[in-house]
Motif scaffolding. Sequence first.
Motif, short mmCIF file in Angstrom:
data_model
loop_
_atom_site.label_atom_id
_atom_site.label_comp_id
_atom_site.label_asym_id
_atom_site.label_seq_id
_atom_site.Cartn_x
_atom_site.Cartn_y
_atom_site.Cartn_z
N ALA A 49 44.46 -0.30 34.09
CA ALA A 49 44.01 1.53 34.06
C ALA A 49 43.25 2.00 32.71
O ALA A 49 43.72 3.26 32.64
N GLY A 50 43.53 1.20 31.60
CA GLY A 50 43.35 1.09 30.46
C GLY A 50 44.53 2.44 29.86
O GLY A 50 44.13 3.15 29.27
N ARG A 51 46.06 2.12 29.96
CA ARG A 51 47.23 3.43 29.54
C ARG A 51 47.82 2.62 28.61
O ARG A 51 48.48 3.29 27.65
N ALA A 52 47.44 0.85 28.36
CA ALA A 52 48.36 0.54 26.89
C ALA A 52 48.24 1.39 25.51
O ALA A 52 48.82 1.06 25.11
N LEU A 89 36.81 5.66 24.34
CA LEU A 89 36.00 6.72 24.51
C LEU A 89 35.10 5.80 25.13
O LEU A 89 34.58 6.54 26.92
N LEU A 90 35.65 4.87 26.04
CA LEU A 90 35.35 4.15 27.87
C LEU A 90 35.93 4.70 28.70
O LEU A 90 35.01 4.87 29.37
N ASN A 91 36.93 4.86 27.99
CA ASN A 91 37.71 5.71 28.96
C ASN A 91 38.25 6.33 29.60
O ASN A 91 38.74 7.53 29.76
N HIS A 92 37.51 7.20 28.76
CA HIS A 92 37.03 8.81 28.32
C HIS A 92 35.82 8.72 28.24
O HIS A 92 35.75 9.99 27.45
N ILE A 97 32.83 12.70 20.13
CA ILE A 97 33.20 12.49 18.73
C ILE A 97 31.96 13.14 17.78
O ILE A 97 30.18 12.68 18.08
N SER A 98 32.38 13.74 16.60
CA SER A 98 30.92 13.97 16.02
C SER A 98 31.26 12.75 14.55
O SER A 98 32.63 12.05 14.23
N LEU A 99 30.19 12.14 14.33
CA LEU A 99 30.85 10.90 12.24
C LEU A 99 30.26 11.60 11.86
O LEU A 99 28.91 11.75 11.30
N ASN A 128 28.02 1.82 19.85
CA ASN A 128 27.19 1.69 20.82
C ASN A 128 27.09 -0.34 20.54
O ASN A 128 26.91 -0.12 21.61
N ALA A 129 27.29 -0.81 19.80
CA ALA A 129 27.81 -2.65 20.17
C ALA A 129 29.09 -2.08 20.81
O ALA A 129 29.19 -3.39 21.80
N GLN A 130 29.73 -1.68 20.87
CA GLN A 130 31.28 -1.50 21.65
C GLN A 130 30.83 -0.87 23.14
O GLN A 130 31.68 -1.19 24.25
N GLY A 131 29.46 -0.46 23.49
CA GLY A 131 28.99 -0.06 25.05
C GLY A 131 29.50 1.09 24.67
O GLY A 131 29.31 1.97 26.13
N VAL A 132 29.34 2.22 23.82
CA VAL A 132 29.84 3.58 24.27
C VAL A 132 28.21 4.22 23.53
O VAL A 132 27.85 4.35 23.13
N LYS A 133 27.77 5.10 24.74
CA LYS A 133 26.86 5.85 25.16
C LYS A 133 26.75 6.79 24.30
O LYS A 133 27.15 7.69 23.40
N ASN A 134 25.17 7.42 24.06
CA ASN A 134 24.63 8.00 22.51
C ASN A 134 25.43 9.26 22.99
O ASN A 134 25.26 10.76 22.37
N ALA A 135 25.28 10.07 24.65
CA ALA A 135 25.33 10.96 24.43
C ALA A 135 27.09 11.67 24.43
O ALA A 135 27.22 12.65 24.38
N GLN A 136 27.84 10.14 24.21
CA GLN A 136 29.27 10.55 23.66
C GLN A 136 29.48 11.11 21.55
O GLN A 136 30.73 11.57 21.32
#
Length: 170
Positions: A49-52, A89-92, A97-99, A128-136
């Motif tokens: 569930a991605g809780r840890a 971010l992948l689990n939510h 976020i802003s960088l 992005n290399a970790q799979g986070v989408k540009n929309a986030q």
Amino acid sequence: MKANTWKIIALALVLSACKSTPTDLSHTANPTSKQEVAAEHAVSDTDDAGRAYKIYGAYLSNRQIYFDYDSDTLNPKYKNLIAVHAKYLLNHPQSKISLQGHSDERGKGDYNKDLGLRRAVAVKNAFNAQGVKNAQLETISYGNEFASRDCPDEHCHKIDRRVDINYGVK
């Protein structure tokens, strides 16, 4: 005799509690190896569930990535820190976020603004290399707008050369 022994023991305890230690501010400019190890542990120890990783919220609170002078190259030591934030971010997927890229006060304004943006994009590419989408992800450059103006030494310059990870973007 027993009363004197207890007084000596009490005095020894008080004195040992008052022992001062030197203040080390180096952690403000760079994460410690303990943080990196714990971040790596947080990335690998999650349930289905991605809780840890919520247990490791303190590591999610580490939101600065520092750069070398006049560089936009991401230091590999931030791989685990980025991985912890990316996992969140992948689990939510509703989270964004802003960088926010920054530079020290040296150099011209336009160059520093460009350098801050290149730093923010370097961190964005790592997400992005970790799979986070540009929309986030949103990239912003402040250049040297928030640089330490009254502190011309290298310690201040080091903490000015960074990307801040800022949650709560709408």
